[in-house]
Design an enzyme around this catalytic site. Structure first.
Site, PDB file in Angstrom:
ATOM      1  N   ASP A   8     -22.733 -12.066  15.466  1.00 56.27           N
ATOM      2  CA  ASP A   8     -23.031 -12.711  16.468  1.00 56.27           C
ATOM      3  C   ASP A   8     -22.414 -14.066  15.137  1.00 56.27           C
ATOM      4  O   ASP A   8     -22.114 -13.650  14.006  1.00 56.27           O
ATOM      5  CB  ASP A   8     -23.973 -13.157  16.936  1.00 56.27           C
ATOM      6  CG  ASP A   8     -24.924 -13.341  16.182  1.00 56.27           C
ATOM      7  OD1 ASP A   8     -25.052 -13.492  14.711  1.00 56.27           O
ATOM      8  OD2 ASP A   8     -26.189 -13.674  17.312  1.00 56.27           O
ATOM      9  N   CYS A  65     -26.889  -9.510  13.260  1.00 53.89           N
ATOM     10  CA  CYS A  65     -26.984 -10.856  13.987  1.00 53.89           C
ATOM     11  C   CYS A  65     -28.205 -11.723  13.064  1.00 53.89           C
ATOM     12  O   CYS A  65     -28.366 -10.976  11.832  1.00 53.89           O
ATOM     13  CB  CYS A  65     -27.642 -10.513  15.594  1.00 53.89           C
ATOM     14  SG  CYS A  65     -28.551  -9.598  16.099  1.00 53.89           S
ATOM     15  N   THR A  67     -31.273 -11.285  13.526  1.00 53.78           N
ATOM     16  CA  THR A  67     -32.666 -10.038  13.181  1.00 53.78           C
ATOM     17  C   THR A  67     -31.791  -8.786  13.058  1.00 53.78           C
ATOM     18  O   THR A  67     -32.469  -7.895  12.676  1.00 53.78           O
ATOM     19  CB  THR A  67     -33.637 -10.354  14.315  1.00 53.78           C
ATOM     20  OG1 THR A  67     -33.161 -10.083  15.127  1.00 53.78           O
ATOM     21  CG2 THR A  67     -34.320 -11.788  13.666  1.00 53.78           C
ATOM     22  N   HIS A  98     -32.601  11.910  10.075  1.00 57.21           N
ATOM     23  CA  HIS A  98     -33.217  12.951  11.106  1.00 57.21           C
ATOM     24  C   HIS A  98     -33.058  12.220  12.466  1.00 57.21           C
ATOM     25  O   HIS A  98     -32.832  12.608  13.352  1.00 57.21           O
ATOM     26  CB  HIS A  98     -34.236  11.702  10.871  1.00 57.21           C
ATOM     27  CG  HIS A  98     -35.401  12.412   9.781  1.00 57.21           C
ATOM     28  ND1 HIS A  98     -36.820  11.948   9.498  1.00 57.21           N
ATOM     29  CD2 HIS A  98     -35.136  13.109   8.609  1.00 57.21           C
ATOM     30  CE1 HIS A  98     -36.517  12.916   8.414  1.00 57.21           C
ATOM     31  NE2 HIS A  98     -35.518  13.651   7.838  1.00 57.21           N
ATOM     32  N   HIS A 133     -34.541  18.127  14.447  1.00 60.19           N
ATOM     33  CA  HIS A 133     -34.103  16.687  13.983  1.00 60.19           C
ATOM     34  C   HIS A 133     -32.982  17.086  16.055  1.00 60.19           C
ATOM     35  O   HIS A 133     -32.848  15.976  16.287  1.00 60.19           O
ATOM     36  CB  HIS A 133     -33.609  15.637  13.119  1.00 60.19           C
ATOM     37  CG  HIS A 133     -34.510  15.850  12.038  1.00 60.19           C
ATOM     38  ND1 HIS A 133     -35.992  15.776  12.355  1.00 60.19           N
ATOM     39  CD2 HIS A 133     -34.415  16.954  10.720  1.00 60.19           C
ATOM     40  CE1 HIS A 133     -35.937  15.818  11.156  1.00 60.19           C
ATOM     41  NE2 HIS A 133     -35.973  16.260  10.377  1.00 60.19           N
TER      42      HIS A 133
END
Ligand code: RB5
Length: 148
Positions: A8, A65, A67, A98, A133
């Protein structure tokens, strides 16, 4: 490797740094926007990169973005997508080994350019380990199926 990238407005500059870094390593980078620092909405770009992965257009995705959270939440709404927010390289490696994450996400307001490069490099270098996994990833897919 063919890599889709999305961002963004808050991450437009870091997106360019990461795209150049990946190209310098010989990767093919497909830029799904945004293409300027003009205010925009991160769900649009999270979805675009996620759908490109589901279509097989690109093998891995990088989403940025402020965060890393909003854009990863949007990508994770696309069925079959596992997008993981990471702020350091150790987690970035483990989300491949994983969790078989196809997309790495991070925040331009959280990590600097050099840390972002290390995160992406660790993510791309690691391989999924399968085994126990895979069974856990199947459990995640089952949750998705129950929601459908
Ligand atoms: C945009 O201001 C900001 O909210 C966005 O980049 C992101 O951090 C959301 O998770």
């Amino acid at each position: 490797m063919k890599i889709g990238i999305g961002n963004d407005h808050s991450a437009f500059e870091l997106k360019q740094v990461i795209a150049a870094h990946l190209k310098a390593q010989g990767h093919e980078v497909v830029d799904y926007g945004s293409y300027s620092a003009e205010r925009c909405n991160y769900p649009e770009f999270g979805e675009k990169v996620a759908r490109a992965i589901v279509r097989g257009e690109v093998e891995r995705g990088v989403l940025i973005c402020g965060t890393g959270v909003g854009i990863s939440l949007a990508a994770n709404k696309v069925k079959g997508i596992r997008a993981a927010v990471c702020s350091e390289p150790y987690t970035a490696q483990l989300v491949r080994r994983h969790n078989n994450a196809q997309i790495i996400a991070f925040g331009a307001r959280v990590v600097g350019d050099e840390m972002a490069k290390m995160i992406v490099d660790s993510f791309l270098a690691a391989e999924f380990e399968g085994g126990r996994h895979q069974m856990r990833i199947d459990m995640i897919s089952e949750i998705e199926e129950r929601e459908a």
